[in-house]
Design a protein around this motif. Sequence first.
Motif, PDB file in Angstrom:
ATOM      1  N   UNK A 132       6.616  14.853 -24.503  1.00 13.73           N
ATOM      2  CA  UNK A 132       7.642  15.501 -23.697  1.00 13.73           C
ATOM      3  C   UNK A 132       7.472  17.016 -23.744  1.00 13.73           C
ATOM      4  N   UNK A 133       7.144  17.556 -24.910  1.00 13.33           N
ATOM      5  CA  UNK A 133       6.942  19.005 -25.027  1.00 13.33           C
ATOM      6  C   UNK A 133       5.727  19.467 -24.246  1.00 13.33           C
ATOM      7  N   UNK A 134       4.739  18.590 -24.078  1.00  8.72           N
ATOM      8  CA  UNK A 134       3.532  18.959 -23.330  1.00  8.72           C
ATOM      9  C   UNK A 134       3.686  18.782 -21.829  1.00  8.72           C
ATOM     10  N   UNK A 135       4.688  18.036 -21.393  1.00  4.74           N
ATOM     11  CA  UNK A 135       4.759  17.591 -19.991  1.00  4.74           C
ATOM     12  C   UNK A 135       5.288  18.648 -19.024  1.00  4.74           C
ATOM     13  N   UNK A 136       5.936  19.681 -19.516  1.00  2.00           N
ATOM     14  CA  UNK A 136       6.440  20.770 -18.665  1.00  2.00           C
ATOM     15  C   UNK A 136       7.351  20.249 -17.553  1.00  2.00           C
ATOM     16  N   UNK A 142      14.026  16.864 -19.186  1.00  2.80           N
ATOM     17  CA  UNK A 142      13.834  16.926 -20.632  1.00  2.80           C
ATOM     18  C   UNK A 142      15.083  16.426 -21.349  1.00  2.80           C
ATOM     19  N   UNK A 143      16.229  16.866 -20.895  1.00  2.00           N
ATOM     20  CA  UNK A 143      17.485  16.452 -21.527  1.00  2.00           C
ATOM     21  C   UNK A 143      17.695  14.950 -21.415  1.00  2.00           C
ATOM     22  N   UNK A 144      17.333  14.365 -20.264  1.00  2.00           N
ATOM     23  CA  UNK A 144      17.495  12.922 -20.070  1.00  2.00           C
ATOM     24  C   UNK A 144      16.577  12.144 -21.004  1.00  2.00           C
ATOM     25  N   UNK A 145      15.340  12.596 -21.152  1.00  2.00           N
ATOM     26  CA  UNK A 145      14.426  11.920 -22.079  1.00  2.00           C
ATOM     27  C   UNK A 145      14.955  12.032 -23.504  1.00  2.00           C
ATOM     28  N   UNK A 146      15.447  13.190 -23.877  1.00  2.00           N
ATOM     29  CA  UNK A 146      15.982  13.363 -25.231  1.00  2.00           C
ATOM     30  C   UNK A 146      17.184  12.452 -25.473  1.00  2.00           C
ATOM     31  N   UNK A 147      18.014  12.245 -24.452  1.00  2.00           N
ATOM     32  CA  UNK A 147      19.137  11.304 -24.609  1.00  2.00           C
ATOM     33  C   UNK A 147      18.622   9.889 -24.808  1.00  2.00           C
ATOM     34  N   UNK A 148      17.552   9.541 -24.089  1.00  2.00           N
ATOM     35  CA  UNK A 148      16.960   8.211 -24.262  1.00  2.00           C
ATOM     36  C   UNK A 148      16.431   8.042 -25.689  1.00  2.00           C
ATOM     37  N   UNK A 149      15.767   9.070 -26.206  1.00  2.00           N
ATOM     38  CA  UNK A 149      15.231   8.998 -27.570  1.00  2.00           C
ATOM     39  C   UNK A 149      16.352   8.765 -28.573  1.00  2.00           C
ATOM     40  N   UNK A 150      17.490   9.400 -28.363  1.00  2.00           N
ATOM     41  CA  UNK A 150      18.627   9.226 -29.265  1.00  2.00           C
ATOM     42  C   UNK A 150      19.107   7.774 -29.299  1.00  2.00           C
TER      43      UNK A 150
END
Length: 262
Positions: A132-136, A142-150
């Motif tokens: 995710x950090x590499x994907x720009x 980014x926030x949506x992916x981070x919510x999914x990770x949680x």
Amino acid sequence: MRSIRDLGSSHGWRLQRGVLDDGREVFAKTGAAASGVFASEAAGLRWLGEAIAVPEVVEVGADRLVLSWVRQEPPTAAAAERFGRSLATMHRAGAAAFGAPWPGFIAELPMDNSAAADWPSFYGSRRVLPFLRMARLPAPDVAAVERAVERFAEVAGPPEPPARIHGDLWSGNVLWSGESGVLIDPAAHGGHRETDLAMLELFGLPYLDRVLGAYREEWPPAEGWRERVPLHQLHPLLVHVVLFGGGYRDSLMNAVRRVLAL
């Protein structure tokens, strides 16, 4: 080497088919590579090869990887079923931990293979967040992916011990030979077996229904595994965003929305 034929290139590496002096046919990848790429692939092949058919590692060095040549055949329903059973056998061979004792790579991109206590934390911290950090991506994505990770621990399904997985199991990394599938180009590590199954579904595979049917007969996945397919596709989709750009963004965000809805 008795003879050699150029097969083009992939990820900046030269691909060749050759015949050794002793008559063996081989496949070679040569050229500049990120430190450890070829050694990592060789280690993964040898590890997977303890449980399933893979090419023999003939030679490995900093600038080359030489493997036994795989004579390909057209896929058949019977070969697909045999591959499904073999894949289940490989997964059941297991791993010492989530991760691997060698540095990880997918294509030319490095992956952190250091061990984690459980699969949701391994998948989030070693696979999804680094890419995710590499994907720009835009900040809302980014926030949506981070919510999914949680939510990974909540939606990952019943805990399972580490499986021996290929880690990059799209259709191009399955060669049909000897009435089964032969695995190549692994990103092998101890992971979740549903990751390999989800990757097969991401880009399709001939007779996939037969592969999955035979797999289920050999070792049925936990209930709800179909609903978890998008979860396991987050990492490969992020890899494709990093490697090939925003054309995969819509597929990624669709998978994210499905994970958030679980």
